[in-house]
Design a protein around this motif. Structure first.
Motif, PDB file in Angstrom:
ATOM      1  N   THR A  90      76.322   1.244  42.972  1.00 42.46           N
ATOM      2  CA  THR A  90      76.440   0.876  41.562  1.00 42.46           C
ATOM      3  C   THR A  90      77.288   1.908  40.840  1.00 42.46           C
ATOM      4  N   THR A  91      78.071   1.443  39.865  1.00 39.08           N
ATOM      5  CA  THR A  91      78.846   2.352  39.029  1.00 39.08           C
ATOM      6  C   THR A  91      78.960   1.754  37.632  1.00 39.08           C
ATOM      7  N   THR A  92      79.502   2.523  36.710  1.00 42.86           N
ATOM      8  CA  THR A  92      79.745   2.064  35.348  1.00 42.86           C
ATOM      9  C   THR A  92      81.230   2.205  35.053  1.00 42.86           C
ATOM     10  N   ILE A  93      81.805   1.166  34.433  1.00 45.65           N
ATOM     11  CA  ILE A  93      83.215   1.220  34.049  1.00 45.65           C
ATOM     12  C   ILE A  93      83.350   0.880  32.570  1.00 45.65           C
ATOM     13  N   GLY A  94      84.437   1.326  31.976  1.00 48.12           N
ATOM     14  CA  GLY A  94      84.757   0.966  30.598  1.00 48.12           C
ATOM     15  C   GLY A  94      85.602  -0.300  30.579  1.00 48.12           C
ATOM     16  N   THR A  95      86.043  -0.673  29.415  1.00 46.04           N
ATOM     17  CA  THR A  95      86.810  -1.915  29.274  1.00 46.04           C
ATOM     18  C   THR A  95      88.260  -1.764  29.732  1.00 46.04           C
ATOM     19  N   THR A  96      88.673  -0.549  30.070  1.00 50.59           N
ATOM     20  CA  THR A  96      90.032  -0.352  30.587  1.00 50.59           C
ATOM     21  C   THR A  96      90.024   0.230  32.002  1.00 50.59           C
ATOM     22  N   GLY A  97      88.850   0.485  32.573  1.00 51.09           N
ATOM     23  CA  GLY A  97      88.760   1.084  33.905  1.00 51.09           C
ATOM     24  C   GLY A  97      88.663   0.037  34.998  1.00 51.09           C
ATOM     25  N   SER A  98      88.348   0.510  36.188  1.00 48.80           N
ATOM     26  CA  SER A  98      88.127  -0.389  37.317  1.00 48.80           C
ATOM     27  C   SER A  98      87.256   0.322  38.346  1.00 48.80           C
ATOM     28  N   ALA A  99      86.698  -0.458  39.258  1.00 49.99           N
ATOM     29  CA  ALA A  99      85.901   0.087  40.354  1.00 49.99           C
ATOM     30  C   ALA A  99      86.237  -0.698  41.611  1.00 49.99           C
ATOM     31  N   LEU A 100      86.517   0.031  42.693  1.00 48.14           N
ATOM     32  CA  LEU A 100      86.890  -0.567  43.969  1.00 48.14           C
ATOM     33  C   LEU A 100      85.732  -0.427  44.946  1.00 48.14           C
ATOM     34  N   PHE A 101      85.209  -1.546  45.430  1.00 48.73           N
ATOM     35  CA  PHE A 101      84.155  -1.583  46.435  1.00 48.73           C
ATOM     36  C   PHE A 101      84.813  -1.985  47.755  1.00 48.73           C
ATOM     37  N   SER A 102      84.888  -1.038  48.687  1.00 50.11           N
ATOM     38  CA  SER A 102      85.550  -1.304  49.974  1.00 50.11           C
ATOM     39  C   SER A 102      84.525  -1.575  51.063  1.00 50.11           C
ATOM     40  N   GLN A 113      84.070   7.227  57.618  1.00 49.82           N
ATOM     41  CA  GLN A 113      84.791   6.275  56.770  1.00 49.82           C
ATOM     42  C   GLN A 113      85.030   4.939  57.475  1.00 49.82           C
ATOM     43  N   GLY A 114      85.288   4.995  58.787  1.00 51.00           N
ATOM     44  CA  GLY A 114      85.500   3.759  59.529  1.00 51.00           C
ATOM     45  C   GLY A 114      86.785   3.047  59.172  1.00 51.00           C
ATOM     46  N   LYS A 115      86.838   1.789  59.579  1.00 49.11           N
ATOM     47  CA  LYS A 115      88.019   0.932  59.371  1.00 49.11           C
ATOM     48  C   LYS A 115      87.804   0.084  58.118  1.00 49.11           C
ATOM     49  N   GLN A 116      88.772   0.106  57.199  1.00 47.90           N
ATOM     50  CA  GLN A 116      88.652  -0.725  56.008  1.00 47.90           C
ATOM     51  C   GLN A 116      88.930  -2.177  56.363  1.00 47.90           C
ATOM     52  N   LEU A 117      87.958  -3.043  56.029  1.00 45.82           N
ATOM     53  CA  LEU A 117      88.118  -4.474  56.274  1.00 45.82           C
ATOM     54  C   LEU A 117      88.729  -5.180  55.065  1.00 45.82           C
ATOM     55  N   GLY A 118      88.457  -4.662  53.892  1.00 46.71           N
ATOM     56  CA  GLY A 118      88.946  -5.262  52.656  1.00 46.71           C
ATOM     57  C   GLY A 118      88.142  -4.723  51.492  1.00 46.71           C
ATOM     58  N   SER A 119      88.463  -5.176  50.297  1.00 44.63           N
ATOM     59  CA  SER A 119      87.768  -4.650  49.124  1.00 44.63           C
ATOM     60  C   SER A 119      87.732  -5.675  48.000  1.00 44.63           C
ATOM     61  N   VAL A 120      86.872  -5.367  47.018  1.00 43.20           N
ATOM     62  CA  VAL A 120      86.750  -6.164  45.803  1.00 43.20           C
ATOM     63  C   VAL A 120      86.869  -5.187  44.630  1.00 43.20           C
ATOM     64  N   THR A 121      87.688  -5.551  43.649  1.00 44.96           N
ATOM     65  CA  THR A 121      87.870  -4.704  42.482  1.00 44.96           C
ATOM     66  C   THR A 121      87.217  -5.346  41.267  1.00 44.96           C
ATOM     67  N   ALA A 122      86.431  -4.550  40.551  1.00 45.37           N
ATOM     68  CA  ALA A 122      85.868  -4.966  39.264  1.00 45.37           C
ATOM     69  C   ALA A 122      86.770  -4.366  38.182  1.00 45.37           C
ATOM     70  N   TRP A 123      87.292  -5.199  37.299  1.00 47.59           N
ATOM     71  CA  TRP A 123      88.253  -4.759  36.291  1.00 47.59           C
ATOM     72  C   TRP A 123      87.615  -4.623  34.919  1.00 47.59           C
ATOM     73  N   GLY A 124      88.038  -3.603  34.195  1.00 52.19           N
ATOM     74  CA  GLY A 124      87.572  -3.395  32.829  1.00 52.19           C
ATOM     75  C   GLY A 124      87.927  -4.549  31.918  1.00 52.19           C
ATOM     76  N   THR A 136      78.360 -11.414  34.848  1.00 54.18           N
ATOM     77  CA  THR A 136      79.322 -12.262  35.534  1.00 54.18           C
ATOM     78  C   THR A 136      79.380 -11.817  36.982  1.00 54.18           C
ATOM     79  N   TYR A 137      79.764 -12.720  37.859  1.00 58.03           N
ATOM     80  CA  TYR A 137      79.865 -12.417  39.287  1.00 58.03           C
ATOM     81  C   TYR A 137      81.334 -12.316  39.671  1.00 58.03           C
ATOM     82  N   ILE A 138      81.602 -11.398  40.588  1.00 62.25           N
ATOM     83  CA  ILE A 138      82.965 -11.177  41.060  1.00 62.25           C
ATOM     84  C   ILE A 138      82.951 -11.376  42.574  1.00 62.25           C
ATOM     85  N   PRO A 139      83.315 -12.568  43.038  1.00 65.19           N
ATOM     86  CA  PRO A 139      83.283 -12.861  44.475  1.00 65.19           C
ATOM     87  C   PRO A 139      84.652 -12.668  45.129  1.00 65.19           C
TER      88      PRO A 139
END
Length: 158
Positions: A90-102, A113-124, A136-139
């Motif tokens: 879990t993290t907190t972002i502002g309305t102009t930030g972002s968070a990358l879940f890899s 760290q392993g091998k990156q399979l992909g990621s999802v970005t939550a945008w401010g 809201t959900y970000i799939p």
């Protein structure tokens, strides 16, 4: 003189009771735009894992691996792992930030760290559209040559 004090006391008491009523009513009836948002992993679905005996999965969020330590989540085709399985990234972002879940596949016994399979970005910018308490959900489908995952984040306006 005494009547002035009595009038002042009554006015103050009336003012306090009115403002207390307004405060109690205001949050329920008013909507405020979120200034920040909490973003957390909702779940990960495994549709087609990379290895025949399943994948060992971790989430990288801002350089921190979830679950922590030498832990991982074992996933086979058809499995679903919830946020709690990953120690609640879990993290907190502002309305102009972002968070990358890899999404990372690791190889025991050294589950770094392993091998990156992909990621999802939550945008401010998405956060900026939410009211306080609104979610809201970000799939995101995550595909590779020999794997397929589905990761869902949930964003809550704060």
């Amino acid at each position: 003189m005494r009547s002035h004090k009595l009038i002042l006391a009554l006015a103050l008491t009336a003012g306090l009771s009115v403002s207390a009523t307004v405060s109690a009513v205001s949050p329920a009836s008013a909507t405020t735009t979120a200034a920040t948002c909490r973003v957390e992993l909702n779940y990960v679905d495994a549709y087609d894992v990379d290895e025949n005996n399943g994948d060992e999965i971790r989430i990288n969020l801002a350089g921190y691996m979830y679950p922590g330590g030498n832990q991982y989540v074992a996933m086979n085709n058809g499995d679903r792992a919830y946020s709690g399985n990953f120690a609640n990234p879990t993290t907190t972002i502002g309305t102009t930030g972002s968070a990358l879940f890899s999404l990372r596949e690791v190889t025991p016994p050294a589950v770094g760290q392993g091998k990156q399979l992909g990621s999802v970005t939550a945008w401010g910018s998405t956060c900026a559209t939410l009211a306080t308490g609104q979610i809201t959900y970000i799939p995101q489908h995550i595909f590779g040559g020999d794997y397929w995952y589905y990761m869902s984040l949930v964003m809550t306006g704060l």
